[in-house]
Scaffold this motif. Sequence first.
Motif, PDB file in Angstrom:
ATOM      1  N   UNK A 156       0.691  -1.215   0.122  1.00  0.00           N
ATOM      2  CA  UNK A 156      -0.004  -0.256  -0.175  1.00  0.00           C
ATOM      3  C   UNK A 156       0.771   1.141  -0.031  1.00  0.00           C
ATOM      4  N   UNK A 157       2.090   1.001   0.165  1.00  0.00           N
ATOM      5  CA  UNK A 157       3.094   2.286   0.241  1.00  0.00           C
ATOM      6  C   UNK A 157       3.793   2.551  -1.127  1.00  0.00           C
ATOM      7  N   UNK A 158       3.706   3.694  -1.722  1.00  0.00           N
ATOM      8  CA  UNK A 158       4.059   3.811  -3.379  1.00  0.00           C
ATOM      9  C   UNK A 158       5.266   3.465  -3.530  1.00  0.00           C
ATOM     10  N   UNK A 159       6.394   3.166  -2.627  1.00  0.00           N
ATOM     11  CA  UNK A 159       7.835   2.727  -2.749  1.00  0.00           C
ATOM     12  C   UNK A 159       7.703   1.472  -3.087  1.00  0.00           C
ATOM     13  N   UNK A 160       6.830   0.525  -2.525  1.00  0.00           N
ATOM     14  CA  UNK A 160       6.673  -0.608  -2.951  1.00  0.00           C
ATOM     15  C   UNK A 160       5.565  -1.508  -3.589  1.00  0.00           C
ATOM     16  N   UNK A 161       4.940  -0.487  -4.126  1.00  0.00           N
ATOM     17  CA  UNK A 161       3.454  -0.877  -4.910  1.00  0.00           C
ATOM     18  C   UNK A 161       3.724  -1.858  -5.991  1.00  0.00           C
ATOM     19  N   UNK A 162       4.885  -1.696  -6.793  1.00  0.00           N
ATOM     20  CA  UNK A 162       5.258  -2.573  -7.834  1.00  0.00           C
ATOM     21  C   UNK A 162       5.961  -3.692  -7.824  1.00  0.00           C
ATOM     22  N   UNK A 163       6.195  -4.156  -6.479  1.00  0.00           N
ATOM     23  CA  UNK A 163       7.166  -5.309  -6.226  1.00  0.00           C
ATOM     24  C   UNK A 163       6.205  -6.566  -6.336  1.00  0.00           C
ATOM     25  N   UNK A 164       6.796  -7.770  -6.446  1.00  0.00           N
ATOM     26  CA  UNK A 164       6.202  -9.138  -6.359  1.00  0.00           C
ATOM     27  C   UNK A 164       5.873  -9.537  -5.143  1.00  0.00           C
ATOM     28  N   UNK A 165       4.984 -10.670  -5.233  1.00  0.00           N
ATOM     29  CA  UNK A 165       4.802 -11.269  -3.782  1.00  0.00           C
ATOM     30  C   UNK A 165       6.130 -11.610  -3.134  1.00  0.00           C
ATOM     31  N   UNK A 166       6.772 -12.387  -4.028  1.00  0.00           N
ATOM     32  CA  UNK A 166       8.148 -12.910  -3.464  1.00  0.00           C
ATOM     33  C   UNK A 166       9.076 -11.684  -2.794  1.00  0.00           C
ATOM     34  N   UNK A 167       8.912 -10.696  -3.555  1.00  0.00           N
ATOM     35  CA  UNK A 167       9.949  -9.584  -3.104  1.00  0.00           C
ATOM     36  C   UNK A 167       9.385  -8.778  -1.770  1.00  0.00           C
ATOM     37  N   UNK A 204      20.530   2.313   8.870  1.00  0.00           N
ATOM     38  CA  UNK A 204      19.149   1.693   8.637  1.00  0.00           C
ATOM     39  C   UNK A 204      18.383   2.797   7.562  1.00  0.00           C
ATOM     40  N   UNK A 205      17.564   2.162   6.926  1.00  0.00           N
ATOM     41  CA  UNK A 205      16.676   2.791   5.824  1.00  0.00           C
ATOM     42  C   UNK A 205      15.373   2.758   6.305  1.00  0.00           C
ATOM     43  N   UNK A 206      14.579   3.935   6.404  1.00  0.00           N
ATOM     44  CA  UNK A 206      13.517   3.987   7.096  1.00  0.00           C
ATOM     45  C   UNK A 206      12.376   4.363   6.136  1.00  0.00           C
ATOM     46  N   UNK A 229       9.084  18.666   7.654  1.00  0.00           N
ATOM     47  CA  UNK A 229       8.337  18.033   8.697  1.00  0.00           C
ATOM     48  C   UNK A 229       7.125  17.220   7.580  1.00  0.00           C
ATOM     49  N   UNK A 230       6.869  16.188   7.840  1.00  0.00           N
ATOM     50  CA  UNK A 230       5.777  15.260   7.230  1.00  0.00           C
ATOM     51  C   UNK A 230       5.290  14.189   7.865  1.00  0.00           C
ATOM     52  N   UNK A 231       3.835  14.022   7.404  1.00  0.00           N
ATOM     53  CA  UNK A 231       3.143  12.752   7.929  1.00  0.00           C
ATOM     54  C   UNK A 231       2.608  12.041   6.563  1.00  0.00           C
ATOM     55  N   UNK A 232       3.402  12.210   5.672  1.00  0.00           N
ATOM     56  CA  UNK A 232       2.966  11.421   4.290  1.00  0.00           C
ATOM     57  C   UNK A 232       3.516  10.056   4.414  1.00  0.00           C
ATOM     58  N   UNK A 233       2.407   9.155   4.171  1.00  0.00           N
ATOM     59  CA  UNK A 233       2.825   7.638   4.079  1.00  0.00           C
ATOM     60  C   UNK A 233       3.947   7.459   3.082  1.00  0.00           C
ATOM     61  N   UNK A 234       4.777   6.568   3.566  1.00  0.00           N
ATOM     62  CA  UNK A 234       5.601   6.204   2.455  1.00  0.00           C
ATOM     63  C   UNK A 234       6.972   7.097   2.455  1.00  0.00           C
ATOM     64  N   UNK A 235       6.994   8.185   3.113  1.00  0.00           N
ATOM     65  CA  UNK A 235       7.952   9.022   3.085  1.00  0.00           C
ATOM     66  C   UNK A 235       9.262   8.186   3.683  1.00  0.00           C
ATOM     67  N   UNK A 236      10.434   8.311   2.999  1.00  0.00           N
ATOM     68  CA  UNK A 236      11.640   7.817   3.556  1.00  0.00           C
ATOM     69  C   UNK A 236      12.835   8.426   3.769  1.00  0.00           C
ATOM     70  N   UNK A 264      17.524  15.480  -2.275  1.00  0.00           N
ATOM     71  CA  UNK A 264      16.932  16.176  -0.932  1.00  0.00           C
ATOM     72  C   UNK A 264      17.080  14.957   0.130  1.00  0.00           C
ATOM     73  N   UNK A 265      17.434  15.618   1.209  1.00  0.00           N
ATOM     74  CA  UNK A 265      17.546  14.561   2.379  1.00  0.00           C
ATOM     75  C   UNK A 265      16.165  13.665   2.752  1.00  0.00           C
ATOM     76  N   UNK A 266      15.098  14.296   2.524  1.00  0.00           N
ATOM     77  CA  UNK A 266      13.580  13.917   2.784  1.00  0.00           C
ATOM     78  C   UNK A 266      13.308  12.882   1.996  1.00  0.00           C
ATOM     79  N   UNK A 267      13.398  13.107   0.605  1.00  0.00           N
ATOM     80  CA  UNK A 267      13.118  11.964  -0.380  1.00  0.00           C
ATOM     81  C   UNK A 267      11.824  11.381  -0.271  1.00  0.00           C
ATOM     82  N   UNK A 268      11.282  10.724  -1.407  1.00  0.00           N
ATOM     83  CA  UNK A 268      10.199  10.054  -1.244  1.00  0.00           C
ATOM     84  C   UNK A 268       8.724  10.380  -1.139  1.00  0.00           C
TER      85      UNK A 268
END
Length: 501
Positions: A22-33, A60-62, A84-91, A495-499
């Motif tokens: 449900x997070x945009x960063x991982x939405x295209x990954x396969x089930x195995x991934x 670590x990657x958050x 400052x953000x509350x955006x889901x998927x921000x990394x 940018x440090x915020x990214x994502x």
Amino acid sequence: MNSRETADRSTHLVCDPDELRSLFLFEKLTDAQLDLLCTDGRIEIVEPGLVFREGDPATCFYVMIDGEVQLTKLSGGAEIEMSRTDYRGAYAGAWTAYLGDKADQNYTASMYVTRRSRFFVLDAGSFSRMMHEWFPMAVHLLEGAFFGNRNNLERINQRERLLALGSLSAGLTHELNNPAAAAVRATSGLRDRIAGMRHKLAMMAQGKFDTTSLEALVRLQEEAAAQVAKAPELTTLEAAEREDILSEWLEDHGIDDGWNLAPNFVQAGFDVDWLERVSATLEGSPNQVFQGAIRWLNYTIETELLMNEIADSTTRISTLIGAAKQYSQMDRAPFQVVDIHDLLDSTLVMLSRKIGDGVKVVKEYDRTLPEVPCYAAELNQVWTNLIDNAVYAMNGNGKLTIRTRHENDCAVIEIGDTGPGVPPEARSRIFEPFFTTKPVGEGTGLGLDISFRIVVNKHHGDIQLDSEPGNTRFTVWLPLHRPEETDDIEAQSVADTGGQR
């Protein structure tokens, strides 16, 4: 507190592959991934506080699932909120781990959570391995973009430095030419005056002066030579009035072209009373002898004045060469502990021709400021860019103010001008590469970008702009205590915020 310490106050939960999808960063990954992400990663709930600190090893990657994060950077010894953000998927965190040891692998900002937050956390090594295994083409493209951009900036920066060096060299050549030409002219004039003195000396040797008069005249000559060195400074009006008085006196005493001799006597600080002493010394002598004595004394004065001019010219040349060596840091180690005022002064000397007579330079130096550990030659490049921009903004007329002070264990340097100011819409972009407010062909847009990276990335300081019409100031903070560095680490160009989409 580092990320491992953060884990001690975090709650580990079950990782759900569907939630990751449900997070945009991982939405295209396969089930195995997604399953592998859950196997190698973890879900953490983090209480409000510090998650990781700027400069610590990036372990670590958050990816934020829910909550709110705050990213800060050190600036002038204080932490400044960058995002400052509350955006889901921000990394954030070790998101450049896939570059390996080719790039700096420390956290580029500090991250805090402002309320209870939930993250997907992946160790940097696992994140790097997955990137290379799952997206090898993307990794090659990202590496090419990252290092290509850095290499291009380095080449352009080198060209920018060469252009600046060419401009400064032309200015220095012009500045050296003036005193050198003055010294040549003074030397030629000195030769003529010495020849004239030899002629008058021959006249004296013919016995036209008695011994007593000759001894008195020699004493007056010594007095004249000494007086030149301590002649008072006169205004133009004062000098003109004294020249008129002396011209009249000389003409009254039968001296031909007295108007031509009077300026030298005035410049040396002599008046009618002194000339009366000369007249009294030669009282009873023929007018020809009196004229010869006056001209002999005039040659003495001119000789001293010309030697002073030669000394001033050669001193000016020596000063310019010294400033050039200070500016270029010739034969000096890259990393030094220096008096920042010496660097500022040498830059002003190098830019004196560009600054011109229409700009008044005001120096408000705090001489109690401790010496600064720095890369001196590169800081001179910063001062060059800031002063050059200030002079350009004032169009050659105004006041350039350079101020130093001690603040929060930092040396603070302000460079201000009285130009029209930076437009509000340009202030947020002023340090961006290739952004310039100058007309096409007059600026590359790299001067302030270079300055930013030298101050912030290499010296761990800060640089800020404050601008309004008639008062534009660039303020630089440089830490007074820091370890000597051996590597020049380029800042990451993203940018440090990214994502955040």
